[in-house]
Design an enzyme around this catalytic site. Sequence first.
Site, PDB file in Angstrom:
ATOM      1  N   CYS A 132      33.039  43.420  40.460  1.00 23.61           N
ATOM      2  CA  CYS A 132      33.658  42.090  40.466  1.00 23.61           C
ATOM      3  C   CYS A 132      33.295  41.299  41.719  1.00 23.61           C
ATOM      4  O   CYS A 132      33.528  41.732  42.844  1.00 23.61           O
ATOM      5  CB  CYS A 132      35.174  42.216  40.346  1.00 23.61           C
ATOM      6  SG  CYS A 132      36.017  40.622  40.394  1.00 23.61           S
ATOM      7  N   ARG A 189      36.594  39.249  44.032  1.00 23.28           N
ATOM      8  CA  ARG A 189      37.646  40.069  44.643  1.00 23.28           C
ATOM      9  C   ARG A 189      38.356  39.468  45.846  1.00 23.28           C
ATOM     10  O   ARG A 189      39.361  40.019  46.296  1.00 23.28           O
ATOM     11  CB  ARG A 189      37.069  41.448  45.004  1.00 23.28           C
ATOM     12  CG  ARG A 189      36.804  42.296  43.790  1.00 23.28           C
ATOM     13  CD  ARG A 189      36.280  43.663  44.187  1.00 23.28           C
ATOM     14  NE  ARG A 189      34.844  43.687  44.405  1.00 23.28           N
ATOM     15  CZ  ARG A 189      34.206  44.650  45.063  1.00 23.28           C
ATOM     16  NH1 ARG A 189      34.896  45.634  45.614  1.00 23.28           N
ATOM     17  NH2 ARG A 189      32.895  44.616  45.199  1.00 23.28           N
ATOM     18  N   TRP A 244      39.444  34.101  36.293  1.00 23.45           N
ATOM     19  CA  TRP A 244      38.837  32.945  35.628  1.00 23.45           C
ATOM     20  C   TRP A 244      37.347  33.238  35.496  1.00 23.45           C
ATOM     21  O   TRP A 244      36.827  34.181  36.093  1.00 23.45           O
ATOM     22  CB  TRP A 244      39.076  31.657  36.412  1.00 23.45           C
ATOM     23  CG  TRP A 244      38.752  31.765  37.873  1.00 23.45           C
ATOM     24  CD1 TRP A 244      37.513  31.771  38.447  1.00 23.45           C
ATOM     25  CD2 TRP A 244      39.697  31.917  38.934  1.00 23.45           C
ATOM     26  NE1 TRP A 244      37.629  31.919  39.799  1.00 23.45           N
ATOM     27  CE2 TRP A 244      38.966  32.001  40.131  1.00 23.45           C
ATOM     28  CE3 TRP A 244      41.104  31.964  38.982  1.00 23.45           C
ATOM     29  CZ2 TRP A 244      39.569  32.147  41.380  1.00 23.45           C
ATOM     30  CZ3 TRP A 244      41.702  32.118  40.231  1.00 23.45           C
ATOM     31  CH2 TRP A 244      40.939  32.205  41.409  1.00 23.45           C
TER      32      TRP A 244
HETATM   33  N1  ARG Z   1      31.764  38.870  31.286  1.00 29.26           N
HETATM   34  C1  ARG Z   1      32.891  38.829  30.404  1.00 29.26           C
HETATM   35  C2  ARG Z   1      32.761  37.663  29.441  1.00 29.26           C
HETATM   36  O1  ARG Z   1      31.838  36.904  29.558  1.00 29.26           O
HETATM   37  C3  ARG Z   1      34.207  38.703  31.170  1.00 29.26           C
HETATM   38  C4  ARG Z   1      34.443  39.716  32.266  1.00 29.26           C
HETATM   39  C5  ARG Z   1      35.520  39.321  33.238  1.00 29.26           C
HETATM   40  N2  ARG Z   1      35.179  38.094  33.901  1.00 29.26           N
HETATM   41  C6  ARG Z   1      35.960  37.451  34.797  1.00 29.26           C
HETATM   42  N3  ARG Z   1      35.519  36.348  35.295  1.00 29.26           N
HETATM   43  N4  ARG Z   1      37.120  37.942  35.162  1.00 29.26           N
HETATM   44  O2  ARG Z   1      33.563  37.439  28.572  1.00 29.26           O
END
Ligand code: ARG
Length: 366
Positions: free
Chosen positions: A70, A73, A241
Amino acid sequence: MAIIETNTAIIKEAMEFIYICYSELGKTEEETAQRFSQIQTEVSETGAYTHTLEELEHGARMAWRNNNRCIGRLFWNTLTVFDERQQQTSEGAFEALLRHIGFATNGGKIRPAITVFPPSHNGQDAMRIWNHQLIRYAGYEKDGKVVGDSTSIEFTEACEKLGWRGAGTHYDVLPIVIQVAGEEPRFFDLPEELVLEVELDHPEIPAFADLKARWYAVPIISEMKLEIGGVSYTMAPFNGWYMGTEIGARNLADEERYNLLPAVAELMGLNRDSNRSLWKDKALVELNIAVLDSFHRAGVTIVDHHTASKQFKSFERKEETAGRKLTGNWAWLIPPLSPATTHIFHKPYKNDIVKPNFFYQNSAIK
Ligand code: ARG
């Protein structure tokens, strides 16, 4: 595993967690030792222990902080934690998920949140969500052609077996499927007004709107397990987000997903006969501009990859100041668009797994 071995493993994990968690929360050594001895007793008598709300809250935030993939963070400490460990029914759980979606969406000003349901006991799930994300588009495969999101094909078929029918568009929002241990799975349709979506257009290319492309506002991962101090929360959906590239450089661009680059290039009048024209790259940039601009104008939180990388740099500094080792997964941290324009590309990261954390687990879909 024998009961004694399992208990020893839980106690060991609990000890590692409690000592770090309590020191971060500014608790005294006495309080910490007392709480740990309480946990030891509880585990040896019942084979499990129950986190206090404070432990659950801080543990979930630590799990985010420790998640190597991530880039977002920096904001780990702002996570809102909803405690729904008392839920026992799929109806009750669904209501809690609706509250999560409403809170997280917040009219577009997205708030990171996690909802924690009962943990597994002796390796047995109490409840599971079958969805990959709470909000996701269905995928249908008809004679080798895919309508919608190819990553959803298996789950969409499972929903159809349960009796669900989608409209068959590229953007059908899937139902939520919840399974309580020992019961049949149940599906619930999300109320339309709860699912915020953004229709995509481009600030300088009017024809872009003809693609009728859209994406939902809030990514809420619902298939991973949250592990804190030896306790496995196998149903604990969480959200942040979007970073624009997740949608513009992957979901809508990957050939195996929505594959929009040829159509974007077409409406931009690009020459697709030669790779050297870099039509894919040009189309990719404009698609990503469309995503960022459309979300922004709709008042929906989104971050571009340059800003997200800067934020990640602040996170790196803060972790260093706090005396914690930074861990990260380079291959996931670099953005899929212009990676070498960010500092992340130019340094190595140690992909060590620190707990609490989020983990993949066996699929709940039967
Ligand atoms: N990559 C995933 C998607 O496009 C979401 C993963 C979590 N992403 C985030 N920004 N918290 O649906």
